[in-house]
Design a protein around this motif. Structure first.
Motif, short mmCIF file in Angstrom:
data_model
loop_
_atom_site.label_atom_id
_atom_site.label_comp_id
_atom_site.label_asym_id
_atom_site.label_seq_id
_atom_site.Cartn_x
_atom_site.Cartn_y
_atom_site.Cartn_z
N VAL A 131 0.81 -1.26 -0.13
CA VAL A 131 -0.02 -0.07 -0.18
C VAL A 131 0.77 1.09 -0.12
O VAL A 131 2.19 1.18 0.26
N PHE A 132 0.36 2.37 -0.32
CA PHE A 132 1.04 3.46 -0.75
C PHE A 132 0.44 4.90 -0.26
O PHE A 132 -0.71 4.75 -0.83
N VAL A 133 0.96 5.92 0.20
CA VAL A 133 0.52 7.31 -0.09
C VAL A 133 1.68 8.13 -0.54
O VAL A 133 2.77 7.63 -0.63
N PHE A 134 1.50 9.34 -0.97
CA PHE A 134 2.44 10.26 -1.47
C PHE A 134 2.89 11.27 -0.64
O PHE A 134 1.59 11.72 0.16
N GLY A 135 3.91 11.98 -0.56
CA GLY A 135 4.24 13.19 0.20
C GLY A 135 4.73 14.27 -0.98
O GLY A 135 4.67 14.21 -2.03
N ASN A 168 6.30 24.38 -0.79
CA ASN A 168 6.84 24.37 -2.09
C ASN A 168 6.01 23.64 -3.12
O ASN A 168 5.71 22.51 -3.37
N ILE A 169 4.87 24.43 -3.51
CA ILE A 169 4.08 23.98 -4.48
C ILE A 169 4.17 24.79 -5.73
O ILE A 169 2.99 24.69 -6.58
N HIS A 170 5.10 25.72 -5.91
CA HIS A 170 5.37 26.40 -7.10
C HIS A 170 6.32 26.32 -8.25
O HIS A 170 6.59 26.62 -9.22
N THR A 171 7.05 25.00 -7.69
CA THR A 171 8.05 24.63 -8.52
C THR A 171 7.38 23.59 -9.56
O THR A 171 6.05 23.15 -9.24
N PRO A 172 8.12 23.26 -10.67
CA PRO A 172 7.51 22.16 -11.59
C PRO A 172 6.98 20.80 -10.97
O PRO A 172 7.77 20.33 -9.65
N GLN A 173 5.97 20.43 -11.34
CA GLN A 173 5.59 19.10 -10.85
C GLN A 173 6.49 17.92 -11.20
O GLN A 173 6.91 17.91 -12.28
N ASP A 202 -3.89 11.69 1.91
CA ASP A 202 -2.97 12.47 1.02
C ASP A 202 -2.18 13.33 2.15
O ASP A 202 -2.34 13.64 3.16
N ASP A 203 -0.90 14.03 1.51
CA ASP A 203 0.16 14.39 2.28
C ASP A 203 -0.49 15.58 3.24
O ASP A 203 -1.04 16.71 2.73
N PRO A 204 -0.54 15.45 4.57
CA PRO A 204 -0.96 16.58 5.56
C PRO A 204 -0.28 17.63 5.39
O PRO A 204 -0.58 18.74 5.78
N HIS A 205 1.16 17.80 5.02
CA HIS A 205 2.21 18.85 5.06
C HIS A 205 1.53 19.85 4.25
O HIS A 205 1.72 21.01 4.30
N LEU A 206 1.10 19.46 3.18
CA LEU A 206 0.57 20.09 2.07
C LEU A 206 -1.22 20.67 2.13
O LEU A 206 -1.64 21.43 1.52
N GLY A 207 -1.67 20.07 3.18
CA GLY A 207 -2.82 20.26 3.61
C GLY A 207 -3.88 19.57 2.55
O GLY A 207 -5.03 19.69 2.38
#
Length: 308
Positions: free
Chosen positions: A112-116, A140-145, A183-188
């Protein structure tokens, strides 16, 4: 009358430079000292045979990290019953294939997995001292995906379950697992409403999975009756002091629980209502720009599930 001879400033500076180089060399070597940790979680029904869960987190792979890739491939020899990947696999746009190749036969195991956040966005060079300051809420949500959809596709093709803001059931041999993941709580990105509700009482084991161990997520899983929560993100503090431990967790979890096995809430005991086991992986990687770890070796954990 005797008087001490003053030490020349150049000598002081030279000694300081040597000490700094020595510390940097140690920190760089520590970051490449890949370690297998072992622990137990007593969450199986009484009399149930033990199960082994390989907890992977924070690989932060770049294509040139050959030693890390080789070490990861060797983990297949452990033959775990289940693999739980708690995210931050990537640190480069061309790292998807190295991650999948490194995991190799582990992908043939139930997983099983989730992403960060570092699966989603390219990393940036940051001042490490910022992690010691109060959280300013900037992410950090403004750099390329990064090509996380290709990584997700590779995991799904192997049969691993995506726990992004959802529930899943999985049979591992004769053992039934009920999972809830966010999903990643650090990003909300966590959607707690989507996974809220009592954990499946019919399952043999109930596991909550998240990348970052924020207290709101741990509280939700504990109140809903999950036996244990697995998370990563903290890097174990990454820079720790002897006798002190981690200085930061990069989230609202206190530094005393930056890695390893704990209870949540911290003061609870096994069997207390609204409490759960917590395992936080110190992770395997670092920022690709500053490959240092101090008194906190990179790790993967083999968690043996035993009877309650």
């Amino acid at each position: 009358m005797w008087q001490p001879c003053p030490v020349p400033l150049t000598r002081i500076l030279g000694l300081g430079a040597l000490a700094g180089l020595g510390l940097a060399g140690y920190a760089a070597a520590e970051a490449r000292s890949y370690t297998l940790r072992r622990t137990e979680l007593p969450i199986l029904p009484p009399g149930h045979p033990d199960l082994r869960v390989l907890h992977l987190s924070d690989i932060h792979m770049t294509p040139g990290q050959q030693a890390k890739q080789a070490w990861l491939r060797g983990l297949a020899d452990l033959e775990p019953d289940l693999v739980v990947n708690t995210g931050d696999n990537l640190s480069h746009r061309t790292a998807v294939r190295p991650v999948l190749d490194s995991l190799g036969p582990l992908l043939e195991r139930p997983g099983v997995f989730v992403f960060g956040s570092n699966d989603y966005f390219e990393p940036t060079l940051r001042n490490p001292l910022r992690y010691l300051l109060p959280d300013d809420g900037q992410r950090n949500i403004h750099t390329p995906q990064l090509p996380w959809p290709r990584l997700r596709e590779g995991f799904l093709e192997a049969g691993w379950l995506d726990l992004t803001n959802t529930h899943e059931r999985l049979e591992v041999g004769s053992t039934s697992f009920a999972f809830a993941g966010v999903d990643d709580p650090h990003l909300g990105y966590d959607d707690l409403a989507a996974v809220a509700g009592p954990a499946d009482p019919e399952a043999d084991v109930r596991l909550g999975v998240a990348h970052a161990p924020y207290l709101r997520v741990l509280d939700r899983f504990a109140l809903d009756g999950y036996d244990a929560v697995l998370a990563g993100h903290t890097h174990g503090g990454q820079v720790c002091l002897p006798g002190v431990g981690a200085l930061t967790t990069n989230c609202d979890l206190e530094a005393a629980r930056a890695k390893g096995r704990h209870r949540h809430p911290a003061a609870s005991r096994p069997g207390d209502p609204g409490s759960t086991w917590l395992h936080v992986s110190a992770g395997l990687g670092t920022s690709p720009y500053v490959r240092f770890r101090v008194a906190c070796r990179p790790e993967v954990t083999l968690v043996t599930l035993t009877g309650r």
